[in-house]
Design an enzyme around this catalytic site. Sequence first.
Site, PDB file in Angstrom:
ATOM      1  N   ARG A 271       0.865  -1.172   0.046  1.00 27.85           N
ATOM      2  CA  ARG A 271      -0.004   0.040   0.012  1.00 27.85           C
ATOM      3  C   ARG A 271       1.024   1.273  -0.095  1.00 27.85           C
ATOM      4  O   ARG A 271       1.605   1.567   1.131  1.00 27.85           O
ATOM      5  CB  ARG A 271      -0.952  -0.066   1.397  1.00 27.85           C
ATOM      6  CG  ARG A 271      -2.089   0.945   1.244  1.00 27.85           C
ATOM      7  CD  ARG A 271      -2.859   1.105   2.722  1.00 27.85           C
ATOM      8  NE  ARG A 271      -1.642   1.767   3.604  1.00 27.85           N
ATOM      9  CZ  ARG A 271      -1.694   1.760   4.763  1.00 27.85           C
ATOM     10  NH1 ARG A 271      -2.184   0.588   5.393  1.00 27.85           N
ATOM     11  NH2 ARG A 271      -0.922   2.172   5.383  1.00 27.85           N
ATOM     12  N   HIS A 275      -3.316   4.375   4.947  1.00 30.40           N
ATOM     13  CA  HIS A 275      -4.481   3.557   4.898  1.00 30.40           C
ATOM     14  C   HIS A 275      -5.744   4.354   4.378  1.00 30.40           C
ATOM     15  O   HIS A 275      -6.533   3.819   3.602  1.00 30.40           O
ATOM     16  CB  HIS A 275      -4.728   3.210   6.507  1.00 30.40           C
ATOM     17  CG  HIS A 275      -6.049   2.470   6.783  1.00 30.40           C
ATOM     18  ND1 HIS A 275      -6.288   1.267   6.207  1.00 30.40           N
ATOM     19  CD2 HIS A 275      -7.438   2.986   7.253  1.00 30.40           C
ATOM     20  CE1 HIS A 275      -7.426   0.829   6.526  1.00 30.40           C
ATOM     21  NE2 HIS A 275      -8.085   1.772   6.966  1.00 30.40           N
ATOM     22  N   TYR A 284       4.415   4.796  11.560  1.00 29.86           N
ATOM     23  CA  TYR A 284       4.430   3.400  11.531  1.00 29.86           C
ATOM     24  C   TYR A 284       5.402   2.782  10.422  1.00 29.86           C
ATOM     25  O   TYR A 284       5.639   1.549  10.742  1.00 29.86           O
ATOM     26  CB  TYR A 284       3.363   2.651  11.792  1.00 29.86           C
ATOM     27  CG  TYR A 284       2.154   2.864  10.833  1.00 29.86           C
ATOM     28  CD1 TYR A 284       2.196   1.986   9.693  1.00 29.86           C
ATOM     29  CD2 TYR A 284       1.330   3.678  10.800  1.00 29.86           C
ATOM     30  CE1 TYR A 284       1.347   2.174   8.634  1.00 29.86           C
ATOM     31  CE2 TYR A 284       0.365   3.947  10.002  1.00 29.86           C
ATOM     32  CZ  TYR A 284       0.262   3.212   8.938  1.00 29.86           C
ATOM     33  OH  TYR A 284      -0.696   3.143   7.943  1.00 29.86           O
TER      34      TYR A 284
HETATM   35  C1  LIG Z   1     -15.111  -5.976  11.696  1.00 30.84           C
HETATM   36  C2  LIG Z   1     -14.014  -4.574  11.635  1.00 30.84           C
HETATM   37  N1  LIG Z   1     -13.310  -4.310  12.489  1.00 30.84           N
HETATM   38  C3  LIG Z   1     -12.512  -3.600  12.629  1.00 30.84           C
HETATM   39  C4  LIG Z   1     -12.762  -2.446  11.442  1.00 30.84           C
HETATM   40  C5  LIG Z   1     -11.924  -1.139  11.418  1.00 30.84           C
HETATM   41  N2  LIG Z   1     -10.768  -1.374  10.313  1.00 30.84           N
HETATM   42  C6  LIG Z   1     -11.128  -0.795   9.137  1.00 30.84           C
HETATM   43  S1  LIG Z   1      -9.781  -1.204   8.003  1.00 30.84           S
HETATM   44  C7  LIG Z   1      -8.957  -2.019   9.217  1.00 30.84           C
HETATM   45  C8  LIG Z   1      -7.779  -2.721   8.705  1.00 30.84           C
HETATM   46  C9  LIG Z   1      -8.078  -3.741   7.627  1.00 30.84           C
HETATM   47  O1  LIG Z   1      -6.554  -3.923   6.985  1.00 30.84           O
HETATM   48  P1  LIG Z   1      -6.558  -5.155   5.836  1.00 30.84           P
HETATM   49  O2  LIG Z   1      -7.486  -6.115   5.896  1.00 30.84           O
HETATM   50  O3  LIG Z   1      -5.302  -5.550   5.800  1.00 30.84           O
HETATM   51  O4  LIG Z   1      -6.805  -4.306   4.506  1.00 30.84           O
HETATM   52  P2  LIG Z   1      -6.205  -2.695   3.925  1.00 30.84           P
HETATM   53  O5  LIG Z   1      -7.252  -1.776   4.684  1.00 30.84           O
HETATM   54  O6  LIG Z   1      -5.013  -3.030   4.302  1.00 30.84           O
HETATM   55  O7  LIG Z   1      -6.815  -3.053   2.626  1.00 30.84           O
HETATM   56  C10 LIG Z   1      -9.496  -1.877  10.349  1.00 30.84           C
HETATM   57  C11 LIG Z   1      -8.932  -2.775  11.736  1.00 30.84           C
HETATM   58  C12 LIG Z   1     -13.749  -2.841  10.382  1.00 30.84           C
HETATM   59  N3  LIG Z   1     -13.850  -1.942   9.355  1.00 30.84           N
HETATM   60  N4  LIG Z   1     -14.324  -3.875  10.698  1.00 30.84           N
END
Ligand SMILES: Cc1ncc(C[n+]2csc(CCOP(=O)(O)OP(=O)(O)O)c2C)c(N)n1
Length: 380
Positions: A271, A275, A284
Amino acid sequence: MTVMEQRGAYRPAPPPAWQARTDPAPLLPDAAPYRVLGTDAASEVAPELLLRLHAELVRGRRYNTQATALTKQGRLAVYPSSTGQEACEIAAALALQERDWLFPSYRDTLAAVARGLDPVRALTLLRGDWHTGYDPREYRMAPLCTPLATQLPHAVGLAHAARLKGDDVVALAMIGDGGTSEGDFHEALNFAAVWQAPAVFLVQNNGFAISVPLAKQTAAPSLAHKAVGYGMPGRLVDGNDAVAVLEVLGEAVRRAREGGGPTLVEAVTYRMDAHTNADDATRYRPDEEVEAWRDHDPVLLVERELTARGLLDEEHSRAVREDAEAMAADLRERMNQDPVLDPMDLFTHVYAEQTTQLREQAAQLRAELEAEAETDGADR
Ligand SMILES: Cc1ncc(C[n+]2csc(CCOP(=O)(O)OP(=O)(O)O)c2C)c(N)n1
């Protein structure tokens, strides 16, 4: 002899047929991510495919930069950029037939656009305007899903139902590395393998779940290895190599369609942006890490191959640039217009049958809006 055997209670017996175990070896992913670009195999890729992928990637990159700019102008509430991950986004859309279903996450706006959704409608949810912004049945694409991993059981349910009905449909679900720690990921993959559902799971391992690096997320040898525990093949692919991702997803979709069951694909990518626009990634991860990935950029990888084969002429480059700029200009212009919204739409499409509470809340809002309209009228 064990105590159990001495007592005669221990009767080793051959496992019943329903307990027959599959050989895990064919399910195991390769040790290193599968690649095509930059290897000898690249010379066999059709020029038309390379040129098409290049055009899609450039357009996709421009979409990401434009959408990010719109957040800074206050026109978009939030944008989870897929800059650096365009190869996965484009390949996911291209691997599917029109009759198939895509189950994207919040980061996969680009996949939705590459599947044919209007670039502005694709941003409706992130603009905070309206529900999904499109009819999932029209595009055969589930809403961009914010709760992590919940799109996966939905994908499996749809795939299984299609199979029961005899419909020739494959469901491809997209998820991030962090999402693989969710219970829904486990439940979806388990059901998919037990039912042999025509489903493909694409994990974009972009290194981070917001600020959480992969090493803190899992101790698995790779995310693709998780497939073996469910009894489906795991494939590890270079997620920045558009040709390789398309090939691996294409194979997985074909297998699923032919009744071969589900596949888990881990695409190793990065990425490049934070985020979302609300995150500060410098807190980080070091800049050098980000910089190192610039040399393995998905657009660059295709351009290197096109250049090496003398296929990247000025005419193609200009056409691709102009197409991307026209898309960005149109996106800017339309996103700068204030949408006309009916606040009562908050209550439509929530439930097939409205609950008592929602009916009460809708009545309350309607009364407030009417009172406001009367005050506005009196003021004039
Ligand atoms: C069930 C749930 N828990 C927590 C969140 C908060 N949250 C949003 S994005 C994220 C990180 C997800 O990372 P990843 O699956 O690696 O996907 P990326 O954002 O890197 O594409 C979190 C913890 C959420 N959206 N849904």
